[in-house]
Scaffold this active site. Structure first.
Site, PDB file in Angstrom:
ATOM      1  N   GLU A 274       0.883  -1.162   0.000  1.00  0.00           N
ATOM      2  CA  GLU A 274       0.000   0.000   0.000  1.00  0.00           C
ATOM      3  C   GLU A 274       0.918   1.208   0.000  1.00  0.00           C
ATOM      4  O   GLU A 274       1.482   1.587   1.031  1.00  0.00           O
ATOM      5  CB  GLU A 274      -0.923  -0.038   1.219  1.00  0.00           C
ATOM      6  CG  GLU A 274      -2.084   0.939   1.132  1.00  0.00           C
ATOM      7  CD  GLU A 274      -1.821   2.226   1.894  1.00  0.00           C
ATOM      8  OE1 GLU A 274      -1.495   3.233   1.219  1.00  0.00           O
ATOM      9  OE2 GLU A 274      -1.918   2.228   3.119  1.00  0.00           O
TER      10      GLU A 274
ATOM     11  N   CYS B 157      -2.021   9.119   3.318  1.00  0.00           N
ATOM     12  CA  CYS B 157      -1.776   8.718   1.934  1.00  0.00           C
ATOM     13  C   CYS B 157      -3.016   8.872   1.061  1.00  0.00           C
ATOM     14  O   CYS B 157      -2.915   8.859  -0.166  1.00  0.00           O
ATOM     15  CB  CYS B 157      -1.273   7.271   1.885  1.00  0.00           C
ATOM     16  SG  CYS B 157      -2.380   6.100   2.688  1.00  0.00           S
TER      17      CYS B 157
END
Length: 484
Positions: free
Chosen positions: A249, A283
């Protein structure tokens, strides 16, 4: 602050040292604690212990593993306030967000404890009357997880909970900036019944050495990493020799698109929540706010007022909405991106380093008139600056939004159902928020496409990352018996 005054000190006391990795409060730069600085030998020892603990944990029945995870969930929730205050002290986010993260992190423990009982296989209709075929799913083995500092509890529980639920043992390397939360929740897991060697946390200032040891170990059969695309590529290369299973990720560059038919007030409220959560250090936060020509001026007027009203200060103050950035390097990067943007014609509204105080504070601001040649059009800002881009058509919006190597999360506001479907399908991202500023929940898969990585965390798909599929072929069954 004395170590004995730390929130959750009873959970941390066995891990605190007189030297090693220093943990600092980013609000006032005060010393909080030292924890062990693990080296390569410590990593190899942890892997060996996790391997030895695997058979016992893997072979426990799923109901027992589920009950232990439930007990861990309840233990986290019982200590929510202590954990939240600890998080704010070492990471900086405001206390209201820290409380939310503790609940969010605990939700993965609860969810995957329940999913432990639902790792289903299949019966496959046979090609031969004398044969039968069955598919089962088994724990992948020893798992390594490398987690970031911006969500020091949730990024761990989102990886560890499905691994433990599937019967894997785990070795975790948390960020050196935020090891205390990691150690505290591990201790709670042990107290809830997870064997100590089934869940090991390695604190270290030498992320490169620890990462390489985990990647190159043939005993570690799965690596899950959350962090930058640059580091993710390095870890993937280091893991190639063992062909271990990977979940990555990685970085994001989220567009937040406001179309001319949007509810402008809702879009402004959503942009504030999406961009400035954790001081912009997520993020999936809005990295590029894109507003259509016809409503640009109205949106900007309301957005400017909303940003100017945000309260910045020590995260332990319940009235604050934005805390400090995590370290000086983070402030320096935001300043560099802002300087580049203003040198290319952007106008800075608000924003700037907060002088006269010790912490790493940066006032929230806007770059009006942002353009695609600015560094912040491609790089993650990871700070409380919102660049606003103008666009004319749906096609132009998609061209700008998709013109990036990464594809983690995207957001857009519109009330036209046809446009909603077309845009949602055209965006090259793993997650899309439609009239919603958040895509994070234990109920839905989390992950990206392109250079934002691969694999999914959360939801029913999350546990699949920690199992191997095995096909069983049974022969010699014989002819079918007669049935009425």
């Amino acid at each position: 602050m004395k170590a004995t005054d730390l929130p959750a000190h009873d959970l941390l006391k066995d891990f605190l040292t007189g030297e090693g990795v220093e943990v600092t409060n980013p609000s006032d730069l005060s010393h909080l604690a030292y924890v062990k600085d693990c080296k390569a030998d410590d990593v190899r020892d942890a892997i060996g212990r996790a391997e030895a603990a695997l058979p016992d944990w893997r072979d426990r029945n799923v109901k027992e593993r589920a009950d232990i995870l439930r007990a861990w969930f309840e233990a986290i929730m019982a200590r929510k306030e202590d954990l939240a205050r600890l998080m704010t002290l070492e990471q900086g986010k405001v206390i209201t967000e820290s409380r939310g993260e503790v609940e969010y992190g605990a939700s993965f423990v609860e969810w995957f404890g329940e999913e432990a009982k639902r790792v289903y296989g299949d019966h496959i209709p046979s090609h031969d009357t004398d044969k039968r075929m069955v598919v089962i799913k088994q724990a992948v083995g020893v798992v390594a997880a490398i987690t970031p500092w911006n969500f020091p509890i949730a990024m761990i529980t989102r990886k560890i909970s499905p691994a433990l639920a599937a019967g894997c043992t785990v070795v975790v390397k948390p960020a050196a900036l935020t090891p205390l939360c990691a150690l505290a929740i591990m201790k709670l897991a042990h107290e809830a019944g997870v064997p100590e060697d089934a869940f090991i946390t390695l604190t270290s200032s030498d992320a490169a050495t620890v990462g390489e040891e985990l990647c190159k170990s043939s005993t570690v059969r799965k690596l899950s990493f959350t962090g930058s695309t640059k580091v993710g590529k390095i870890l993937a290369e280091q893991s190639a020799s063992t062909l271990k299973k990977l979940s990555m990720e990685l970085g994001g560059n989220a567009p937040f698109i406001v179309f001319d038919d949007a509810d402008i007030d809702a879009a402004v409220e959503g942009a504030i929540a999406c961009k400035f959560r954790n001081a912009g250090q997520t993020c999936v936060c809005a990295n590029r706010v894109m507003v259509q020509d016809g409503i640009y001026d109205e949106f900007m007027a309301k957005f400017r007022d909303a940003v100017a009203a945000l309260k910045v200060g020590d995260g332990l103050d319940d009235d604050m909405e934005i805390g400090p950035l995590v370290e000086e390097a983070a402030v320096d990067k935001v300043e560099e991106l802002v300087e580049d943007a203003t040198s290319r014609g952007g106008e800075l509204i608000g924003g700037g380093r907060m002088e006269g105080r010790d912490g790493w504070f940066y006032r929230p601001g806007i770059i009006d008139g942002a353009t695609t040649d600015m560094r912040l059009a491609e790089e993650e800002i990871f700070g409380p600056i919102a660049p606003v881009f103008r666009f004319s058509s749906d096609e132009e919006a998609m061209e700008i939004a998709n013109d990036t190597a990464v594809g983690l999360a995207a957001y857009f506001y519109s009330r036209d159902i046809g446009r909603i479907w077309r845009v949602a399908e055209a965006l090259e991202y793993g997650m899309v928020g439609i009239n919603a500023p958040s895509v994070s929940t234990e109920l839905a898969p989390f992950g990206g496409v392109k250079e934002s990585g691969f694999g999914r965390e959360g939801s029913k798909y999350g546990v699949e990352e920690y199992v191997e599929i095995k096909a069983l072929h049974f022969g010699g069954i014989g002819e079918a018996l007669p049935r009425r």
